[in-house]
Design a protein around this motif. Structure first.
Motif, short mmCIF file in Angstrom:
data_model
loop_
_atom_site.label_atom_id
_atom_site.label_comp_id
_atom_site.label_asym_id
_atom_site.label_seq_id
_atom_site.Cartn_x
_atom_site.Cartn_y
_atom_site.Cartn_z
N GLY A 18 0.81 -1.21 0.00
CA GLY A 18 0.00 0.00 0.00
C GLY A 18 0.84 1.26 0.00
N THR A 48 0.93 4.12 -2.77
CA THR A 48 0.73 5.51 -2.35
C THR A 48 1.85 6.39 -2.87
N THR A 61 1.55 6.60 -6.84
CA THR A 61 0.40 7.36 -7.32
C THR A 61 0.42 8.81 -6.84
N GLU A 109 -4.22 6.73 -9.45
CA GLU A 109 -4.45 6.47 -8.04
C GLU A 109 -5.54 5.43 -7.84
N THR A 128 -5.16 1.62 -6.29
CA THR A 128 -5.96 1.25 -5.12
C THR A 128 -6.75 -0.03 -5.38
N SER A 142 -6.28 -3.29 -3.04
CA SER A 142 -7.45 -3.76 -2.29
C SER A 142 -7.75 -5.22 -2.60
N VAL A 160 -4.93 10.99 -0.83
CA VAL A 160 -4.31 9.68 -0.73
C VAL A 160 -3.45 9.57 0.52
N ASN A 166 -4.05 7.08 3.65
CA ASN A 166 -2.97 6.24 4.17
C ASN A 166 -2.78 6.46 5.66
N HIS A 199 -5.23 4.49 7.37
CA HIS A 199 -4.82 3.09 7.30
C HIS A 199 -3.87 2.76 8.44
N MET A 232 -11.67 -0.02 0.21
CA MET A 232 -10.79 0.62 -0.77
C MET A 232 -11.19 0.25 -2.20
N ALA A 245 -12.39 2.80 -5.29
CA ALA A 245 -11.71 2.82 -6.58
C ALA A 245 -12.69 2.57 -7.73
#
Length: 345
Positions: free
Chosen positions: A57, A61, A64, A84, A88, A92, A197, A201, A204, A248, A252
């Motif tokens: 991830g 990140t 992107t 992006e 994602t 995911s 983004v 994150n 996350h 996620m 997307a």
């Protein structure tokens, strides 16, 4: 819009914090994975897999974040924002697959513990709980080093069942602290750079801290004499991982299929138009406000109404002023499409 110097500084800050998070996730994955094997903790193993998936991830990140901020060119006339969403979608999918795999393993462990649980007498269970609680307190108070402790085994076998080593809980606790610190730092940079983004994150990282909290609770329960709780913790962690992946993936898919984003974007544009349009004598009003998300940016289409007697020069100047004002006031706008509507008296 942000100046060129600000854009460069923002890109450096975003890349730097993502690389820090990547290094931290790698370190935590190795530490928790080794501890999970050594201390025989399925919750720590699941948490280690979560940290390992986070590295992917972080890579997406980082890529992107940089790619989506490239200016539009002949190859991508509407910009690179959709990179992006595609990244994602890939990440995911891996997250959901990892969650299903970890959940399957946890269910197998629960099935192995089930006969012992049904056969355990209430009095025996209470006695084991008191003894295990004493072990937990003694271990926490002893101050023994996690890496250089003097115990000769990571776990014991009691009545044919593997008991989790009490020291496993400290790895989960350390993960909570590290992930919360990453959340605070990444969120700060994300807000400063207006990067969705990076903000995603950051959350996350916060979810990782909560996952480690679940792992710590599961390990503690196993130490207190209920080893099945450790397997249950692995199952809960796997569910959280799969849920994160599905969420996620849905975001997307909505972006790739041009599903309108949050109404907040249209409201921000409308508010700016309500402030400027009444001050422009050539513009009668505005009609359409349609938004389309493209990675960290938003493309908007609006309709401006002009009187039939307004000259072409006045229309051009009015459109330029509206476009510049929107870029200044709503900094996440990338492309502004303005339709001209002639309104008769």
């Amino acid at each position: 819009m942000a100046s060129k110097m600000n854009m460069i500084e923002h890109n450096q800050a975003g890349s730097r914090i993502t690389l820090v998070g990547m290094g931290a996730n790698l370190g935590m994955s190795v530490a928790k994975g080794a501890a999970g094997v050594y201390f025989h903790s399925s919750a720590l193993l699941a948490d280690a897999a979560h940290s390992l998936s986070d590295i992917l991830g972080d890579l997406v990140t980082l890529y992107t974040f940089r790619k989506s901020r490239k200016p539009a060119d002949a190859l991508h006339p509407f910009g690179y924002g959709r990179y992006e969403a595609l990244g994602t979608l890939v990440v995911s999918t891996f997250l959901v697959a990892a969650g299903l795999g970890i959940g399957s393993h946890a269910l197998e462990q629960i099935a192995q513990f089930l006969p012992d649980i049904l056969a355990t007498h209430a009095g025996s269970a209470a006695q084991d709980t008191v003894g295990s609680a004493k072990t937990l307190v003694d271990t926490a108070a002893s101050g023994e080093s996690l890496l250089f402790g003097h115990s000769h085994a990571a776990h014991e076998v009691v009545d044919g069942a593997v008991v989790v080593d009490p020291r496993a809980i400290w790895f989960a606790a350390g993960s909570i602290v590290v992930n919360e610190a990453l959340f605070q730092a990444t969120m700060k940079v994300g807000k400063r750079t207006s990067s969705n983004v990076l903000i995603a994150n950051a959350w996350h990282h916060r979810s990782d801290a909560l996952t480690s909290l679940v792992s710590a609770g599961a390990i503690g329960g196993a130490i207190l004499g209920f080893p099945v709780l450790d397997a249950l913790g692995g199952l809960v962690v796997s569910a959280m991982l799969a849920k994160s992946g599905v969420s996620m993936m849905a975001d997307a898919v909505r972006e790739v299929t041009d599903t309108p984003p949050s109404s907040q974007h249209a409201e921000d544009v409308a508010k700016t138009l309500n402030d400027i349009v009444p001050t422009m004598h050539a513009v009668r009003g505005y009609t359409t406000v349609q938004c389309r998300k493209s990675g960290p940016f938003v493309h908007v289409r609006i309709g401006l109404q002009f009187g039939a007697n307004v000259s072409a020069l006045e229309i051009v100047k009015s459109i330029a002023l509206v476009r510049q004002t929107l870029h200044d006031k709503v900094d996440y706008l990338q492309d502004i499409d303005i339709n001209i509507e002639i309104k008769n008296l």
